[in-house]
Enzyme design. Sequence first.
Site, mmCIF file in Angstrom:
data_model
loop_
_atom_site.group_PDB
_atom_site.id
_atom_site.type_symbol
_atom_site.label_atom_id
_atom_site.label_comp_id
_atom_site.label_asym_id
_atom_site.label_seq_id
_atom_site.Cartn_x
_atom_site.Cartn_y
_atom_site.Cartn_z
ATOM 1 N N TYR A 92 0.156 -9.365 -2.996
ATOM 2 C CA TYR A 92 0.489 -8.006 -2.347
ATOM 3 C C TYR A 92 2.067 -7.841 -2.465
ATOM 4 C CZ TYR A 92 -3.956 -6.992 -0.270
ATOM 5 O OH TYR A 92 -5.371 -6.493 -0.043
ATOM 6 N N ASN B 258 0.877 -1.226 0.018
ATOM 7 C CA ASN B 258 -0.010 0.034 -0.024
ATOM 8 C C ASN B 258 0.836 1.219 -0.133
ATOM 9 O OD1 ASN B 258 -2.393 -1.402 0.151
ATOM 10 N ND2 ASN B 258 -2.331 -1.547 2.312
ATOM 11 N N HIS C 119 -1.266 -7.558 5.286
ATOM 12 C CA HIS C 119 -2.603 -7.896 6.348
ATOM 13 C C HIS C 119 -2.081 -8.568 7.610
ATOM 14 C CE1 HIS C 119 -5.762 -7.340 3.082
ATOM 15 N NE2 HIS C 119 -5.134 -6.092 3.280
#
Length: 807
Positions: free
Chosen positions: A277, A218, A268
């Site tokens: 990811y 992210n 996560h």
Amino acid sequence: MHSSVPASLLSRRGLLRAALGTAAVAPLAATPARAADAYDALRVTWRELILGTNITPTAEPFVWKLAALGDTARGLRSSMARTNGSLWPDLPYADPEPDTDAESYTYSGNLNISYNRLRTLAEAYSQPGTGLTGDTALRAEILAGLDHLHDQSYHATQARYGNWYNWQIGIPQALLDIDILLYDHLGATRIAEHCAAVDHFVPDSAVANYTGTSTGANRVDLCRVLALRGVVGKSAAKLTLARDALSPVFPYVTSGDGLYADGSFIQHTYVPYAGSYGAVMLGGLSLLFALLKGSLWEVTDGGRQVVFDSVEKAYAPFLFNGLAMDAVSGRAISRGIQKSDTRSVRQDDHLRGHSIIACVALLAQTASAAERTRWEGMVKGWIARDYYSPLLASPALGVAALARLKTVNDGAAAASPEPSGHRLFPGMDRAVHRRAGWAASLSMASNRITYYENGNNENLRAWHSGSGMLYWWGDTFANGQYSDHFWPTVDPYRLPGTTVSRKPLADGEGGTWGAARPDVRWVGGTTDGTYAAVGQYLKGLSSTLLAKKSWFFLDDAIVCLGSGIHGRDGTGVESVVDNRNLGETGVHAFTVDGTAQPTRLDWSADLTGARWAHLAGHAGYVFPDGAPALKALRQARTGAWSDINKGAVTDPVTRRYLTLWFDHGTDPTWVAYSYVLMPGASQAQTAARADDTNWLTVLANTKEQQGVRVPALGFTGINFWLGGTVGDVTTGAPASVLIRESGTTATVCVSGPLRDGATIDLTWNRPVSAVLSKDTAVQVVATGSALQLRILPGTLAATHKAVVTLA
């Protein structure tokens, strides 16, 4: 902190994993990019990164990709209609009750899709060979669409609703790509409005702290937004911020999200995620390193070497013949065929692998000369070996990525073979084993790592994939084992390698985003880099099931032991030897103790007492203790991807399976099993191994210890669930021990999977004259008639070694 998108947006992650692979060719000759200053130079670089270079649009593998893009764009163009609250009739984005609930997620997702549709149109306009190249009317329609979306939704005074990801990553990435593709036609006012909108939704504070939704993949996504905002708006401050905000991504972590020193990658908090990811992070960094290289904002932080090192430590170990192993792809495994805004989009382990490989090829451009040579050899090898899903025809990659891969494939680098050896990843409860002709991976769970991840109505039934699931592939066979509609059709209670209770579970059982974790610590093992002893203390998901499971990874086989299997759910308990996907029409011969079994569907049998079994084209199975309660089933199973992912297609698919399992009965009390898996073995090799009663000695298979000895390999492997004595080895605390004897020397490997900081005292009752070398955590207490070692507390259950001379 869940940076997901609605299932209908399948390919936000796929797009980035391919390092902007959906983009295509070289900049349009009719609209040459200008580089009047440093910002314009970066704009030209980004344009080349997303459109590609050195491409012949009339040659393969580009022709079909460009034509398909043109077809998609024409369909989008014809259906676009500017009305209040939507740009396309099927994508209303005006939320009547703005919130962060599921309904609002749909509206914000529709706005994201709308921007990405405009991005597709901008690509089709910018690339030759699409049939829309340089179409001025299309360009006007794109600009009008941008104005429409800006005026109605994505502007500097809009309050966000739905999923944060759409506003901070999905939409601004698409918008800024369009701005760069159409930069010469935007005008100063439009550029200022777009920059103000991005500044509103992605302020500098988005990267002020390395926490929440601003970590790992992210954070890299957010930095990409800030960097391109700096390029489009000619802001040195934004570019500096983007570069500097990458630095927290680089250091190894010891908990939570990020890269670990052992090669693990977590997102996560609890989910092994190198294949999804992690791939997004690698793709984003490869793009940003390439964008900023040679500029005033080049990434020079020495920590970036961790990223380069991760190619061989964290990503390559999970790539085999072009596929990325599902054990590290989280809920992405459920996205086989998803609903797209224009078509159904396929995703599988090979396509995820292709995207990672494309990222490696791009990252190589900013790596050292030695790294680039090694990586291009690896890439060339993967291209050569992926017979199941050829890389240079991959639907996961666009023209830019294909061009980079083709350049590598046409280059002078020698193709590298698949490596051989074992890699253990204590930081994420995973293991990968590679030998000549095959590879395997193991997926476990602990109080640190989830059984499985579900979220956004994805991956609803992979409950037991962390309960010792053992995946394996052959070098030239079974590469589609998990690609070919495995997840929607396999019995989710019979995943290969697992021990499970048949207690019915609800979709999404245990909670979302990796919340489902067992209260156990002894998960891990030890390895000398070639062989391994790995164990899992298993507690069933939402179940009373208990089990101790061990795997001993060897040359041509994996020895699998189970003990202490106990349950009180009022249901059956099973240990699954294997569950092979035979494809749509497979009738692979199955032989037990030399007798061919029926090939008809719905055949089943009780094979109690069997010594060995063989499945043609797959593997051999040997049962050292006569296979008590072994059963077999040949069946066709039908399911739909929508059963396990609500954003997927509802079309039913059917695949055939041959399943072997131990039926432990209802509410078993401390039972056990043992078997030997021989991937790729012939029927004759399997029978010979069963006849060779000296090949394997099971030293222990109890709920206190499990261990084996294979004299022909000089191998002893023992998992001490509790301290004690097994054969010639004694430990004073729980440990995993591996001993390899070779001639006059032996290597002793020890780890403490409990990670409780305890010292491990080990005695090997074997004469040893000297210790030749040892790790710093190993203390030599005594040699002579027996070897005594003391293993001091290590980190992340690392393996500690000592090499000794045998007396």
